[in-house]
Design a protein around this motif. Sequence first.
Motif, PDB file in Angstrom:
ATOM      1  N   PRO A 138       0.831  -1.207   0.000  1.00  0.00           N
ATOM      2  CA  PRO A 138       0.000   0.000   0.000  1.00  0.00           C
ATOM      3  C   PRO A 138       0.868   1.260   0.000  1.00  0.00           C
ATOM      4  O   PRO A 138       2.007   1.241   0.478  1.00  0.00           O
ATOM      5  N   LYS A 139       0.308   2.340  -0.536  1.00  0.00           N
ATOM      6  CA  LYS A 139       1.003   3.624  -0.528  1.00  0.00           C
ATOM      7  C   LYS A 139       0.043   4.708  -0.068  1.00  0.00           C
ATOM      8  O   LYS A 139      -1.174   4.582  -0.194  1.00  0.00           O
ATOM      9  N   GLU A 140       0.617   5.790   0.448  1.00  0.00           N
ATOM     10  CA  GLU A 140      -0.227   6.922   0.824  1.00  0.00           C
ATOM     11  C   GLU A 140      -0.631   7.702  -0.426  1.00  0.00           C
ATOM     12  O   GLU A 140       0.071   7.689  -1.445  1.00  0.00           O
ATOM     13  N   HIS A 141      -1.740   8.409  -0.317  1.00  0.00           N
ATOM     14  CA  HIS A 141      -2.335   9.057  -1.497  1.00  0.00           C
ATOM     15  C   HIS A 141      -1.390  10.037  -2.168  1.00  0.00           C
ATOM     16  O   HIS A 141      -1.378  10.159  -3.399  1.00  0.00           O
ATOM     17  N   TYR A 142      -0.605  10.757  -1.369  1.00  0.00           N
ATOM     18  CA  TYR A 142       0.272  11.758  -1.981  1.00  0.00           C
ATOM     19  C   TYR A 142       1.408  11.101  -2.771  1.00  0.00           C
ATOM     20  O   TYR A 142       1.858  11.649  -3.781  1.00  0.00           O
ATOM     21  N   GLU A 143       1.851   9.925  -2.336  1.00  0.00           N
ATOM     22  CA  GLU A 143       2.851   9.194  -3.110  1.00  0.00           C
ATOM     23  C   GLU A 143       2.268   8.756  -4.452  1.00  0.00           C
ATOM     24  O   GLU A 143       2.900   8.882  -5.503  1.00  0.00           O
TER      25      GLU A 143
END
Length: 427
Positions: A138-143
Amino acid sequence: MLDIKWIRENPEALDAALATRGAAPLAAEVVRLDEKRRSVLQRLQEMQSRRNAASKEIGAAMGKKDTALAEKLKAEVAEIKSAMPTLEDEERSVGAALEDLLSGIPNVPLDDVPVGEDEDDNVEIRKWGEKPSWNHTPKEHYEIGEALGGMDFERAAKLSGSRFTVLSGAFARLERALGQFMIDMHTEKHGYREVSPPLLVRDAALYGTGQLPKFAEDLFKASEDRWMIPTAEVPLTNLVAGDILPAETLPLRYTALTYCFRSEAGSAGRDTRGMLRQHQFLKCEMVSITDAESSLDELERMTSAAEDVLQALGLHYRVVALSTGDMGFSARKTYDIEVWLPGQDTYREISSCSVCGDFQSRRMNARYRPKDEKATRFVHTLNGSGVAVGRALIAVVENYLNEDGSVTIPDVLVPYMGGKTKIEAGE
């Protein structure tokens, strides 16, 4: 604002309620100021009554040619007239102090609200859906947004400073699609009336819904007498300010898709990356105006309408009942809907639905007249996010991330995206 009569009759209950919110006892000071004001008013009324009676007696004395009595009465009237301005000033001063004190007292929580100090004491009510299970990380939205070229925080900072975002291309369209989808759902399925309200409001509107005077630091002031709205709750609820509504017209249900503006005072260091906590954000708001008997059922209905948005988007979430220490100033009971964000590996609030009872309507003087009754009653007000568009965008981006870095568009949004089913780099 609370009913002063209720406080007079239930001072211990007020202080007990304030204690659950972590606030100091105030009932004694409220009662003291109230008694002082009423005492001054009584003295004024007695003086006015005596002045009027003496004025009549002067006429009678003059008719009898009793000059001595007439002069004595005239002197008495003059003395009363001379003393009254001082009492009137005292009444205004005490009244203003009482009003100021009352305006800063939060609403009384309902009996079934969990007692607690903060968000750690909130109580989970239910969950819907499942967390996504992937083979990729998973990644954060800004990434994700920066990698795909649709989120630009550096350019936003050059334009406006921190806590702003520039969305472009498919991400800008996704924000628009989400907002349009939400407003269509609430108007077409849930029976809310769409409103396009002003984004600038006067002091009285913010006082009516409880943001002023206590929370001025959370707001952006645009001019001497106008403020940017922190939420469309403010103009939507104030649509009925000063009105007396026929009972048969209730409930009134309004919804609006607007930008909201908050200073985020006190949130320094929190959620500084990305779009979670912004000074400007898009939100679909719901407001209901009901009678006293229907407001709790309306809270459940409103919460269900907000949940419906997340279910249609296929997003896992939970509903929690806020504790007394975590509830907003005007609320008697609040449900938060928290969506699952894989990038953060946690739940984050995406909607907050509150019933305020007659707390706001007393400040706005908004009433209704029950059928076949002469007396009026204060309406009950409710508000809720249906939902925060920016946070919905975050949730979609994080939950629909593919292994190759692209983002799948939820099926319900595809028509709003012009048939596009996926966001890829450069779009």
